[in-house]
Design a protein around this motif. Sequence first.
Motif, PDB file in Angstrom:
ATOM      1  N   LEU A  22       0.816  -1.215   0.000  1.00  0.00           N
ATOM      2  CA  LEU A  22       0.000   0.000   0.000  1.00  0.00           C
ATOM      3  C   LEU A  22       0.853   1.269   0.000  1.00  0.00           C
ATOM      4  N   ILE A  23       2.066   1.155   0.545  1.00  0.00           N
ATOM      5  CA  ILE A  23       2.941   2.325   0.642  1.00  0.00           C
ATOM      6  C   ILE A  23       3.268   2.896  -0.739  1.00  0.00           C
ATOM      7  N   ILE A  24       3.319   2.033  -1.751  1.00  0.00           N
ATOM      8  CA  ILE A  24       3.698   2.521  -3.083  1.00  0.00           C
ATOM      9  C   ILE A  24       2.664   3.483  -3.654  1.00  0.00           C
ATOM     10  N   TYR A  25       1.442   3.492  -3.097  1.00  0.00           N
ATOM     11  CA  TYR A  25       0.419   4.412  -3.580  1.00  0.00           C
ATOM     12  C   TYR A  25       0.527   5.795  -2.939  1.00  0.00           C
ATOM     13  N   THR A  26       1.500   5.952  -2.069  1.00  0.00           N
ATOM     14  CA  THR A  26       1.686   7.246  -1.411  1.00  0.00           C
ATOM     15  C   THR A  26       2.817   8.065  -2.035  1.00  0.00           C
ATOM     16  N   VAL A  27       3.415   7.547  -3.132  1.00  0.00           N
ATOM     17  CA  VAL A  27       4.541   8.254  -3.737  1.00  0.00           C
ATOM     18  C   VAL A  27       4.072   9.566  -4.355  1.00  0.00           C
ATOM     19  N   ASP A  28       4.941  10.522  -4.427  1.00  0.00           N
ATOM     20  CA  ASP A  28       4.632  11.830  -4.996  1.00  0.00           C
ATOM     21  C   ASP A  28       4.902  11.785  -6.496  1.00  0.00           C
ATOM     22  N   GLY A  29       3.956  11.185  -7.237  1.00  0.00           N
ATOM     23  CA  GLY A  29       4.133  11.011  -8.665  1.00  0.00           C
ATOM     24  C   GLY A  29       3.370  12.034  -9.471  1.00  0.00           C
TER      25      GLY A  29
END
Length: 445
Positions: A22-29
Amino acid sequence: MVIRSNTLINYAFYSLVFLCFLIIYTVDGINSDFKVLFTNLLIGLVSLFFMFNGDRYNFSLNKMFMLFSFFFFAIAPALQYQYGVVLWSGPSFSDEDYYYLNVVILCILFIYQGLYHLFRKLQASKFETTVVKILNEKRKLIGNRLLILSLISLVITLYFYNFNLTNLLFRAGDTGRVAVNQTISLIFANFLLPIPVICLVFFKKYELNNRLLEFSLLAIVLISNFPTSKARFYIAAMYIPLLILYFKQLNKKYMLLNKILIFGFLIVFPFLDQARKYNNFSDFKFSLDFHMFLQGHFDSFQMFMRAIDSNIITYGQQLLTAIFFFVPRAIWPEKSIGSGYLVSHNVGLSFDNISMNYFGEGYVNFGYLGILIFTLILAFVTAKLDKMYWLKLEKNSSLSVFYLFLLGLLFFILRGDLLSSFAYTMGICASVFFVHTIALKKSKE
C-alpha cells in the motif's frame, strides 16, 4: 507432503506484505487516476489471496504464477504509472490504457484460478496414469556417472569461457568467451551448462550417502554456474531446486518458499543485477531497491499494453516459431522474430531485444481469443503438474526433478518472450532426460 501449518503466522506475513504494498500508492508522482490505482490495487490483493488460498501445496507452479503477477502486474505498473515512466522511449500511455489492461489482467487471474481448480479436480486420464506409472518405475542411480557428466560439462564450460575466472564469475566478463556460431552457443547455454546442477539435483533426490561425491558435484556447480555469472532467470531456475533439496523445511512449511522469493526479489535480484556491470565483488552492494521496478527488467505490463494498443496479430506465426525454435533460418527463411522484437519494430521503440509476456504472446498470436487459450493452457499445465508432483510421483522420478527446475523457469516463460523461454525450457528438459538416461538404470527389485 501437503501441509498447511502456522496459518495465523502466514496471514500475518502476507498482511504485512500487503501493507507494505500500500505504501507505493503514497509516492509523490505525476499520475494518480483513482480507477487505475484501484484496479491495480485489486490485482495485488487478488494475487496475494490466490497465492495463499489458490491451492493446498506448500509450494507450487500456481503460487509462482501469483508471485509473478504480484510483482510484474501490480507493484511494477503502479510505480511506473505514478512516476510517468515510459520504457524504451515509446509513445506515452493514457490512464485508459492502464485501466483497460488492469481489467484484462483481473479477468485473466480469475479465469485462470477457476480453470486451475477445475483441472486439479478432474480425474486422471489413462494417458496420464500410464505416464505416471512409467515415471515411477524403480531405478538405481549410479553416482560415478553423475560425476563424469558433471566433469565433462565443466571442461566444456572452462573452454567456452577461455579458462578465465572473471568470465566464469561475472556476467560482465561474458565478452571474453570463445567465439562460436549461434547454434553452438544455444546448445551450450540451454543443454550443456545446466548438466552439473541437474546431476546434483538427481544426487539429492535419490539421497545417495557419499559426502565426497556430493562435495565434488557441489564444487563443480559453483564453478560452472556461479550465482553472479548468469542471467537472473537462469540462476533462479538452477538454484531453486537446490534450495528446496538442501533446506528440508521448504517441503514442510506452507508458503515458506514464496516468502524467501519475495525477499529475493527485493534484495537478492538487485544484487545479482549488479553482475551485469561489475567484475569485482568489492563493487557490489546489498540494498532495498524499488527503483528497479522502473527499469526495463519490469517492462512486462507495458509491453502487454503495446501489443494491445498496436493490435499486432500474427495468427499463430509466433507460436509456430516458438514450437519449432530448433529449425535454422537457413532452412526456414520465413521464421519469425521474437514477439518483443516484432512489437518494438512496429511501434518504433529505442530498443528491440526486449520481452513479451506470456499473455501478450497470446494476444500477438490470436488476439483476445489467444489470451483466453494461453490462460487455459497455463491453468491446465500448472494444475496437472502440481497435482502429479505432490500426490502421484515418486520423489526421485525424472519429472519431479524437472518440476523443481520449472518453478524458476515459469517466471521466464511468463515474462517472455515465448521464443527464448520455450527454447530454454526444452533445453533443460532435454538435459534432465539425458542425465536420466545416462546415470540411471532399472532396478532389479
